[in-house]
Design a protein around this motif. Sequence first.
Motif, short mmCIF file in Angstrom:
data_model
loop_
_atom_site.label_atom_id
_atom_site.label_comp_id
_atom_site.label_asym_id
_atom_site.label_seq_id
_atom_site.Cartn_x
_atom_site.Cartn_y
_atom_site.Cartn_z
N VAL A 254 8.42 -55.61 -26.86
CA VAL A 254 9.41 -56.30 -27.69
C VAL A 254 10.59 -55.37 -27.87
O VAL A 254 10.44 -54.23 -28.31
N MET A 255 11.79 -55.85 -27.53
CA MET A 255 13.04 -55.13 -27.75
C MET A 255 13.78 -55.86 -28.85
O MET A 255 14.08 -57.04 -28.72
N CYS A 256 14.05 -55.16 -29.95
CA CYS A 256 14.64 -55.79 -31.13
C CYS A 256 16.10 -55.40 -31.31
O CYS A 256 16.50 -54.30 -30.94
N ALA A 257 16.88 -56.29 -31.91
CA ALA A 257 18.32 -56.07 -32.11
C ALA A 257 18.61 -54.94 -33.09
O ALA A 257 19.68 -54.34 -33.03
N THR A 258 17.69 -54.66 -34.00
CA THR A 258 17.86 -53.57 -34.95
C THR A 258 16.51 -52.89 -35.19
O THR A 258 15.45 -53.48 -34.91
N ASP A 259 16.55 -51.69 -35.74
CA ASP A 259 15.31 -51.01 -36.08
C ASP A 259 14.57 -51.76 -37.18
O ASP A 259 13.33 -51.82 -37.17
N LEU A 260 15.28 -52.34 -38.12
CA LEU A 260 14.64 -53.07 -39.21
C LEU A 260 13.84 -54.26 -38.66
O LEU A 260 12.70 -54.50 -39.08
N MET B 45 6.64 -54.80 -35.63
CA MET B 45 5.47 -53.94 -35.60
C MET B 45 4.43 -54.41 -36.62
O MET B 45 3.24 -54.48 -36.31
N SER B 46 4.88 -54.76 -37.80
CA SER B 46 3.99 -55.25 -38.85
C SER B 46 3.32 -56.56 -38.43
O SER B 46 2.10 -56.73 -38.58
N ALA B 47 4.11 -57.47 -37.88
CA ALA B 47 3.57 -58.77 -37.45
C ALA B 47 2.58 -58.60 -36.31
O ALA B 47 1.53 -59.27 -36.28
N LEU B 48 2.89 -57.70 -35.39
CA LEU B 48 1.98 -57.47 -34.26
C LEU B 48 0.65 -56.88 -34.74
O LEU B 48 -0.42 -57.28 -34.28
N ARG B 49 0.73 -55.94 -35.67
CA ARG B 49 -0.51 -55.37 -36.23
C ARG B 49 -1.33 -56.46 -36.93
O ARG B 49 -2.55 -56.51 -36.79
N GLY C 232 12.72 -45.29 -38.73
CA GLY C 232 11.97 -45.24 -37.48
C GLY C 232 11.09 -44.02 -37.32
O GLY C 232 10.13 -44.04 -36.55
N VAL C 233 11.41 -42.95 -38.03
CA VAL C 233 10.60 -41.74 -37.94
C VAL C 233 9.56 -41.67 -39.05
O VAL C 233 8.75 -40.75 -39.08
N HIS C 234 9.57 -42.65 -39.95
CA HIS C 234 8.63 -42.65 -41.08
C HIS C 234 7.56 -43.72 -40.94
O HIS C 234 6.92 -44.08 -41.93
N VAL C 235 7.38 -44.24 -39.75
CA VAL C 235 6.33 -45.22 -39.48
C VAL C 235 5.42 -44.64 -38.40
O VAL C 235 5.76 -43.67 -37.74
N SER C 236 4.29 -45.27 -38.24
CA SER C 236 3.38 -44.84 -37.18
C SER C 236 3.01 -46.06 -36.35
O SER C 236 2.54 -47.05 -36.92
N PRO C 237 3.25 -46.02 -35.06
CA PRO C 237 3.88 -44.93 -34.31
C PRO C 237 5.39 -44.87 -34.59
O PRO C 237 6.00 -45.86 -34.98
N THR D 5 22.35 -43.45 -26.57
CA THR D 5 21.29 -42.56 -26.11
C THR D 5 19.96 -43.17 -26.52
O THR D 5 19.80 -43.57 -27.68
N VAL D 6 19.03 -43.25 -25.60
CA VAL D 6 17.69 -43.74 -25.94
C VAL D 6 16.92 -42.58 -26.57
O VAL D 6 16.83 -41.50 -26.00
N ILE D 7 16.38 -42.82 -27.76
CA ILE D 7 15.58 -41.82 -28.47
C ILE D 7 14.11 -42.20 -28.24
O ILE D 7 13.61 -43.14 -28.85
N HIS D 8 13.47 -41.49 -27.33
CA HIS D 8 12.07 -41.78 -26.98
C HIS D 8 11.14 -41.24 -28.05
O HIS D 8 11.16 -40.04 -28.34
N ARG D 9 10.36 -42.14 -28.63
CA ARG D 9 9.37 -41.73 -29.62
C ARG D 9 8.02 -42.30 -29.19
O ARG D 9 7.75 -42.36 -28.00
N GLU D 10 7.21 -42.73 -30.12
CA GLU D 10 5.82 -43.07 -29.81
C GLU D 10 5.54 -44.56 -29.61
O GLU D 10 4.42 -44.92 -29.24
N SER D 11 6.51 -45.43 -29.86
CA SER D 11 6.22 -46.87 -29.88
C SER D 11 6.26 -47.55 -28.52
O SER D 11 6.03 -48.76 -28.41
N ILE D 12 6.53 -46.78 -27.46
CA ILE D 12 6.46 -47.37 -26.11
C ILE D 12 5.62 -46.49 -25.22
O ILE D 12 5.34 -45.35 -25.51
#
Length: 99
Positions: A8-14, A20-24, A45-50, A92-99
């Motif tokens: 899922v690619m979303c228009a905003t981080d929010l 993410m919540s709905a998928l869980r 985005g850095v205060h959630v897991s993943p 810039t793409v900021i690669h973290r843990e959600s993909i």
Amino acid sequence: AYPDLDGVMCATDLIALGAMSALRSAGKRLPEDVSVAGIDDSWAGVHVSPKLTTAHFYYEDCGVEAARLLLSMAQDKQREDAPVHQTMLGYTVIHRESI
């Protein structure tokens, strides 16, 4: 509803955080079952897991370019053959843990 959904690619981080919540809630594991990414590079985005993968836009550059285009359009408004303005802004793409 979409059993083959793997990203899922979303228009905003929010929106991504909500996805993410709905998928869980639907029993999906992140990112093992579904990858999620957003756009904003917000602090949340850095205060959630993943941690959320996101695109960081250069908002100051965007503002400067928007002002330049607006001034150019104001100068060209008298011309019938005024050019159509189109621009590509950097990110810039900021690669973290959600993909």
